[in-house]
Design a protein around this motif. Structure first.
Motif, PDB file in Angstrom:
ATOM      1  N   ARG A 408      27.332  20.244  19.680  1.00 27.11           N
ATOM      2  CA  ARG A 408      26.679  19.874  18.537  1.00 27.11           C
ATOM      3  C   ARG A 408      25.360  20.425  18.511  1.00 27.11           C
ATOM      4  N   GLU A 409      24.469  20.583  17.531  1.00 29.78           N
ATOM      5  CA  GLU A 409      23.130  21.443  17.533  1.00 29.78           C
ATOM      6  C   GLU A 409      21.955  20.173  16.927  1.00 29.78           C
ATOM      7  N   GLN A 410      21.100  20.095  17.825  1.00 28.71           N
ATOM      8  CA  GLN A 410      19.887  19.061  17.722  1.00 28.71           C
ATOM      9  C   GLN A 410      18.803  19.968  16.978  1.00 28.71           C
ATOM     10  N   PRO A 411      18.598  19.619  15.864  1.00 25.87           N
ATOM     11  CA  PRO A 411      17.228  20.058  15.197  1.00 25.87           C
ATOM     12  C   PRO A 411      15.832  19.622  15.532  1.00 25.87           C
ATOM     13  N   TYR A 412      14.783  20.640  15.994  1.00 28.34           N
ATOM     14  CA  TYR A 412      13.728  20.210  15.992  1.00 28.34           C
ATOM     15  C   TYR A 412      12.563  21.200  15.586  1.00 28.34           C
ATOM     16  N   LEU A 413      11.569  20.712  15.200  1.00 30.58           N
ATOM     17  CA  LEU A 413      10.199  21.358  14.783  1.00 30.58           C
ATOM     18  C   LEU A 413       9.491  21.815  15.996  1.00 30.58           C
ATOM     19  N   ALA A 414       9.064  23.304  15.808  1.00 30.97           N
ATOM     20  CA  ALA A 414       8.271  23.731  16.845  1.00 30.97           C
ATOM     21  C   ALA A 414       7.391  24.661  16.562  1.00 30.97           C
ATOM     22  N   ALA A 415       6.103  24.831  17.471  1.00 29.18           N
ATOM     23  CA  ALA A 415       5.068  25.798  17.141  1.00 29.18           C
ATOM     24  C   ALA A 415       5.114  26.799  17.884  1.00 29.18           C
ATOM     25  N   ILE A 416       5.003  28.078  17.841  1.00 28.42           N
ATOM     26  CA  ILE A 416       4.807  29.356  18.505  1.00 28.42           C
ATOM     27  C   ILE A 416       3.614  29.993  18.538  1.00 28.42           C
ATOM     28  N   ASP A 417       3.104  30.130  19.668  1.00 29.15           N
ATOM     29  CA  ASP A 417       1.606  30.870  19.693  1.00 29.15           C
ATOM     30  C   ASP A 417       2.095  32.258  19.635  1.00 29.15           C
TER      31      ASP A 417
END
Length: 507
Positions: A408-417
């Motif tokens: 299964r896939e777990q969605p998440y929000l991320a920030a990339i420098d």
């Protein structure tokens, strides 16, 4: 005797009294001008024009100008200029005109004052005459967003919410079920795809394209320093809720669509109802009939920020096509299979490479043909959003989890420098892929939705569905405050009392 001869000679050359009077007046004026030049102008210098005076500023408005009545002592102007609340920026000069370029967009929903006093012109002696005190005012646009309602009379309809004024308004009629929508550059209209509520069931293949007015009327500044240089589509003066048909579905089914940054071009993926092999993108330009873009039909696409080209998946790569029928590709990028987003000025783009080991790589691609891998994952890379400074990339990603023989896939929000490629997770989301994320135009907040699927999993007439075609029982909107300058910040999402899905900030 000599005086008599001179007078006689003057009367002979200027026989008319009016001519003699004119000559005397000219001589007197010349003497006065000479005296003024010797003594200097006594009136204090002043600001003749402030380009943002009384205007409503958006994220694309990056600089204001002050035009002075005289050449100024530049150091005295720069040291005494005040903007409240503070807006960090850089100063440049061109003659009597000073430009102040903001480091970041002005925060939305804010009123500002610009003040200047104790500045001097370049030629004042002893700095005895200061500039006339100047005070200007401008404000940014309200924080507003639109979404598709899910409860009661709002279900399936576009809803506008003004966060500053805490006002909500339903825009579309009850007989239409909205599937997707995008905003015009001035926020005065929304372009949306919708089906009739009586359709059995509400399907993408039955949708038509419409516009609806929001009732928003802004007075944008006219200045040459905005990032968007194309001619913006003229604003609508109609009240909120005026719906107009843009493209019907009589002969062709309308699928994915995209709206250009200037609001003058729409590209729609269409399929011929009588001949399914006849499919591909169509071009809709303001004031012109729809035209097919001939050639390889391709897959997913995005209009470039200059509103002149289309980035579209074709074969084993990405093609850049000019938005002209029967035209040849401008470029082809065989390495990538999908383009996700562009920076507003078009200098950067994010693209996805599908690797042979069943992983996916997120690349940062510049208009100078540099390519930098930012991230590699066994999960999915769903969407990306450049912050206004192009220093941070906000992403909706998934992590592939293994539970025995179940994946299964777990969605998440991320920030990339974007300088270091460091990935910073922000928020874990429920076990669902159907999440829409929208970054505020000033870069200070993210909106996203969380949907709950109906138990029966089937859609009926007029019901909303996920991208996988499953019925939606409920959906809530969340607000995530951002601080791009603090990479160690851990923002906490705030639940909004608004049942809805697919939120979109207005420009």
């Amino acid at each position: 005797m000599t005086h008599s001869k001179s007078t006689a000679r003057l009367r002979r050359f200027l026989p008319q009294p009016l001519d003699r009077f004119a000559v005397v007046l000219i001589v007197a004026l010349c003497l006065l001008i000479g005296i003024l030049l010797l003594n200097g102008e006594q009136a204090a210098a002043r600001v003749r024009d402030f380009s943002w005076q009384g205007k409503q500023v958006g994220a694309d408005d990056t600089a204001f100008t002050l035009t002075f009545s005289r050449p100024m002592d530049r150091d005295s102007v720069e040291s005494n200029l005040r903007v409240e609340p503070p807006l960090p920026g850089k100063v440049s000069w061109s003659g009597r005109r000073m430009a102040y370029t903001l480091n970041t967009p002005a925060p939305y929903g804010t009123k500002f004052q610009v003040q200047l006093q104790e500045a001097y012109d370049r030629f004042s002696e002893g700095r005895s005459a200061a500039i006339q005190p100047f005070k200007g005012q401008f404000q940014t646009r309200d924080r507003s967003f639109a979404y598709i309602g899910v409860d009661g009379e709002e279900a399936g309809r576009l809803v506008l919410f003004n966060l500053n004024q805490q006002q909500k308004q339903i825009l579309t009629p009850s007989e239409l079920v909205v599937m997707e929508f995008q905003a015009y550059p001035l926020g005065d209209r929304l372009l949306f795809a919708a089906t009739q509520r009586t359709t059995q069931p509400s399907m993408l293949t039955e949708q038509q394209l419409f516009t609806v007015t929001t009732g928003i009327r802004i007075k944008p500044p006219v200045q040459p320093y905005a990032q968007v240089t194309a001619d913006i589509a003229p604003p609508s003066d109609a009240p909120a809720g005026k719906v107009e048909l843009v493209l019907d579905n009589k002969d062709y089914q309308n699928l994915k669509f995209d709206l250009s940054a200037d609001g003058n071009v729409i590209v729609v993926q269409r399929v011929n109802r009588q001949n399914p092999s006849d499919f591909g993108p169509w071009l809709l330009k303001t004031g012109a009939p729809p035209q097919p873009l001939k050639g390889d039909p391709g897959g997913d696409f995005v209009i470039t920020p200059d509103s002149n080209s289309l980035a579209i998946a074709q074969g084993q790569g990405l093609a850049i096509l000019p938005l002209q029928p029967n035209s040849k590709p401008l470029d082809f990028l065989p390495k990538f299979g999908m383009v996700l987003s562009f920076a507003k000025d078009g200098s950067l783009a994010t693209m996805v490479k599908f690797n042979s080991d069943n992983t996916r790589s997120l690349f940062l691609v510049s208009n100078q043909n540099t390519q930098k891998e930012l991230f590699r994952t066994t999960g999915s890379i769903i969407s990306t959003h450049f912050d206004p400074t192009k220093q941070t990339l906000y992403c909706l990603l998934t992590e592939l989890l293994t539970e025995g023989e179940v994946y299964r896939e777990q969605p998440y929000l991320a920030a990339i420098d974007l300088k270091t490629a460091k990935v910073r997770p922000l928020v874990l989301l429920p076990n669902q892929r159907d999440v829409q994320v929208s970054l505020a135009p000033d870069g200070l907040a993210l909106l996203f939705d969380q949907t709950t699927e109906a138990a029966q999993g089937k859609t009926e007439a007029g019901e909303l569905s996920t991208s996988m075609g499953k019925a939606i029982a409920d959906s809530r909107l969340w607000l995530l405050p951002l601080d791009a300058a603090d990479l160690n910040a851990k923002p906490q999402p705030e639940a909004l009392p608004l049942p809805g899905l697919r939120p979109l900030w207005l420009p």
